[in-house]
Design a protein around this motif. Structure first.
Motif, mmCIF file in Angstrom:
data_model
loop_
_atom_site.group_PDB
_atom_site.id
_atom_site.type_symbol
_atom_site.label_atom_id
_atom_site.label_comp_id
_atom_site.label_asym_id
_atom_site.label_seq_id
_atom_site.Cartn_x
_atom_site.Cartn_y
_atom_site.Cartn_z
ATOM 1 N N LEU A 21 0.831 -1.194 0.000
ATOM 2 C CA LEU A 21 0.000 0.000 0.000
ATOM 3 C C LEU A 21 0.871 1.251 0.000
ATOM 4 C CD1 LEU A 21 -2.596 -1.243 2.633
ATOM 5 C CD2 LEU A 21 -2.922 -1.096 0.159
ATOM 6 N N LEU A 24 -2.465 7.936 6.139
ATOM 7 C CA LEU A 24 -3.210 6.673 6.061
ATOM 8 C C LEU A 24 -2.532 5.549 6.831
ATOM 9 C CD1 LEU A 24 -4.056 6.726 2.244
ATOM 10 C CD2 LEU A 24 -5.563 7.359 4.122
ATOM 11 N N MET A 43 -4.233 1.897 7.585
ATOM 12 C CA MET A 43 -3.854 0.771 6.735
ATOM 13 C C MET A 43 -2.666 -0.005 7.274
ATOM 14 S SD MET A 43 -4.401 2.386 2.965
ATOM 15 C CE MET A 43 -5.871 3.332 2.550
ATOM 16 N N GLN A 80 -10.322 -2.122 6.651
ATOM 17 C CA GLN A 80 -9.050 -1.875 7.334
ATOM 18 C C GLN A 80 -8.859 -2.989 8.356
ATOM 19 O OE1 GLN A 80 -9.449 2.037 9.016
ATOM 20 N NE2 GLN A 80 -9.807 3.007 7.012
ATOM 21 N N HIS A 129 -13.501 0.466 4.852
ATOM 22 C CA HIS A 129 -12.768 1.557 4.207
ATOM 23 C C HIS A 129 -13.527 2.069 2.977
ATOM 24 C CE1 HIS A 129 -9.264 3.888 2.985
ATOM 25 N NE2 HIS A 129 -9.327 3.333 1.781
ATOM 26 N N HIS A 171 -3.262 -1.571 -6.826
ATOM 27 C CA HIS A 171 -4.338 -1.405 -5.840
ATOM 28 C C HIS A 171 -5.709 -1.535 -6.514
ATOM 29 C CE1 HIS A 171 -0.960 1.478 -4.743
ATOM 30 N NE2 HIS A 171 -0.791 0.418 -3.955
ATOM 31 N N LEU A 186 -8.396 1.883 -2.901
ATOM 32 C CA LEU A 186 -8.096 2.985 -1.987
ATOM 33 C C LEU A 186 -9.202 4.033 -2.011
ATOM 34 C CD1 LEU A 186 -4.287 3.451 -2.746
ATOM 35 C CD2 LEU A 186 -5.361 2.077 -0.957
ATOM 36 N N SER A 187 -9.650 4.396 -3.216
ATOM 37 C CA SER A 187 -10.668 5.448 -3.342
ATOM 38 C C SER A 187 -12.079 4.900 -3.460
ATOM 39 C CB SER A 187 -10.365 6.309 -4.573
ATOM 40 O OG SER A 187 -10.545 5.549 -5.769
#
Length: 398
Positions: free
Chosen positions: A169, A175, A179, A197, A204, A224, A241-242
Motif C-alpha cells: 500500500l 493513512l 492501513m 481496514q 474503508h 491497488h 483505496l478510493s
C-alpha cells in the motif's frame, strides 16, 4: 478440436465430491477438501495419498498395508482448503476452521466463532482470514485460535476475499494508522464488495455497481485494483483505496464464475460457456476461448497455456496467445471444481470425488493467425507470453 489428454493416475479415495484443491508453495504436496468431511494430503512425486485429515484416532490401511494418520476432524463437508509448507488449513459447513501439521497429521488448532458455513479462508502475511454465510469475515490469531477482528457490514453471505499487505500500500503518513494492518477485500451475494481496514475492522470502502452477487475476486496489489465477477454477467475493476469504479467488462452473456490475472491480462470464465481474455488496464477484450459445452468453473494459467475446467466434466488446454484448443482431458463424470499445475502434470478435482493427474507434456505455443490489413476498424492488440519448459516428472501414463 484438440487431442485427448493422457491420464497418469486416478485417485478415487474420497467418498464425496472434491470442493477444492491446493498446492503447497514448495510444490511437494497437494491438499483436497471433500464433501465427505475429510481433507487428504497427496504427494506430487508419485500422486499417492500420504495423510487423511479426519481425526478419529484410528488408522486407515493404505497402499501395501501401510497406514495413514487419521485425525479428529470436521463434522460436515469441507468447503475450501489452503496448503502451506508446514501446515494445512481447512474450513467447513460445520462453521469451523482447522489447522493441521502436514508432517504428523495432527490437528493443531480449531477456530470457532462463525455461526454458519465458512466459505473461504486465506492465509497471508502470517494471518488467517475467513468468510462465511453468517455475513461476516474474520481475521484470526494463528496460534490461539481466536478472532482478532470481525468485519460486519455485508447484508448477505460473504463468498470470496483477497488481501493487500501493508508493504503493497502507498506510504502515506495520513493513512498509516488506518492501513497499518493491510486491507481486506470481500465479495458478497448482497451485490457489493467491501474494502476493510484490518487493523481497526472498519469498512474503508463499499464497491457498489454490480446488480448481482459477487462470485469471484482477484486483486492486483501493484495497482491497488480489485477485479470482481458477478451473476450480472460483468467484470468490474475498482480502485480499492478510493472506491472508484475504474471500468466495466461487459461482453459475457452469463454469470462470471472465475477469474485469473496474469501479466496484465485478465481471464474470466462464465456460465455462457466461454472464457474471455481482457487487457486489465483498459478493459479491451483480446480473445474469446469457446469449445466448452457447459459453464466454465475453473481457470489456471501456466507457462503460456490456459487450462480450464467445466461443468461438462472436461478440462481443456488452450494456447493462451493464439486461442487454439490444444488438448481435451476426458474422464471425470461431474463438474471440475479446481485445477492445479505442477511441472508437466495437470491436477483436476471434481465433484465426482476423483483427483486426476494428466500428462501435459508436448503443449507448445501456436503462433496467432496473421492479421489482415485493417480498413475501417482496427483489430485488438496482440500480446505475447513466454512459454516456460518445466522439468519432466517421474510419473508415467497408467
Amino acid at each position: 478440436m484438440g487431442s485427448s489428454g493422457s491420464a497418469l493416475r486416478v485417485c478415487a479415495d474420497h467418498r464425496g465430491g472434491i470442493n477444492w484443491l491446493s498446492l503447497s508453495p514448495d510444490g511437494q504436496r497437494l491438499l483436497t477438501g471433500s464433501e465427505d468431511g475429510t481433507a487428504r494430503l497427496w504427494s506430487t512425486a508419485d500422486g499417492r495419498c500420504c495423510a487423511l485429515l479426519q481425526d478419529t484416532g484410528k488408522q486407515e490401511p493404505g497402499p501395501g498395508q501401510l497406514t495413514l494418520p487419521l485425525l479428529v476432524g470436521h463434522e460436515s463437508y469441507v468447503t475450501f482448503c489452503q496448503l502451506e509448507d508446514e501446515a494445512a488449513f481447512t474450513c467447513s459447513a460445520d462453521c469451523t476452521i482447522r489447522r493441521w501439521d502436514v508432517r504428523t497429521g495432527q490437528c493443531l488448532q480449531v477456530y470457532r466463532g462463525h455461526t454458519s458455513i465458512v466459505n473461504r479462508i486465506l492465509v497471508a502475511d502470517d494471518q488467517l482470514f475467513s468468510s462465511s454465510y453468517d455475513r461476516t469475515a474474520r481475521v484470526w490469531t494463528m496460534d490461539k485460535g481466536q478472532a482478532s477482528q470481525e468485519f460486519r457490514g455485508h447484508r448477505n453471505c460473504v463468498l470470496t476475499l483477497a488481501y493487500s499487505a501493508p508493504k503493497d500500500l502507498p506510504s502515506d503518513p495520513c493513512l498509516e494508522a488506518a492501513m497499518g494492518g493491510g486491507l481486506l477485500v470481500t465479495g458478497s451475494t448482497d451485490d457489493t464488495a467491501k474494502v476493510w481496514q484490518v487493523a481497526s475492522g472498519c469498512c474503508h470502502q463499499t464497491l457498489r455497481g454490480h446488480t448481482g452477487a459477487v462470485l469471484c475476486l482477484v486483486l492486483d496489489v501493484s495497482s491497488h485494483t480489485a477485479f470482481t465477477g458477478s451473476t450480472d454477467a460483468t467484470v468490474r475493476a475498482w480502485d480499492i483505496l478510493s472506491g472508484e469504479q475504474l471500468r466495466v467488462f461487459r461482453e459475457h452473456q452469463g454469470s462470471v464464475i472465475c477469474l485469473e490475472l496474469t501479466d496484465r491480462l485478465l481471464y474470466s470464465g462464465s456460465a455462457d460457456r466461454t472464457v474471455k481474455c481482457w487487457l486489465a488496464d483498459t478493459g479491451e477484450r483480446v480473445r474469446t476461448f469457446p469449445a466448452h459445452r457447459h459453464s466454465v468453473s475453473a481457470l489456471k494459467y501456466h507457462a503460456g497455456t490456459l487450462f480450464t475446467g467445466s461443468g461438462d466434466a472436461c478440462a481443456r488446454a488452450f494456447d493462451a496467445q493464439s486461442g487454439v484448443l490444444q488438448r481435451v482431458f476426458r474422464g471425470h463424470t461431474f463438474i471440475i471444481n479446481c485445477l492445479q499445475v505442477h511441472g508437466q502434470v495437470l491436477y483436476t478435482a471434481s465433484h465426482d470425488g476423483a483427483l486426476r493427474l494428466w500428462d501435459v507434456r508436448g503443449l507448445q505455443s501456436v503462433p496467432p493467425l496473421p492479421r489482415r490489413p485493417a480498413t475501417k476498424r482496427s483489430l485488438s492488440r496482440l500480446f505475447s507470453n513466454k512459454v516456460a519448459c518445466a522439468a519432466p516428472t517421474p510419473l508415467q501414463p497408467a
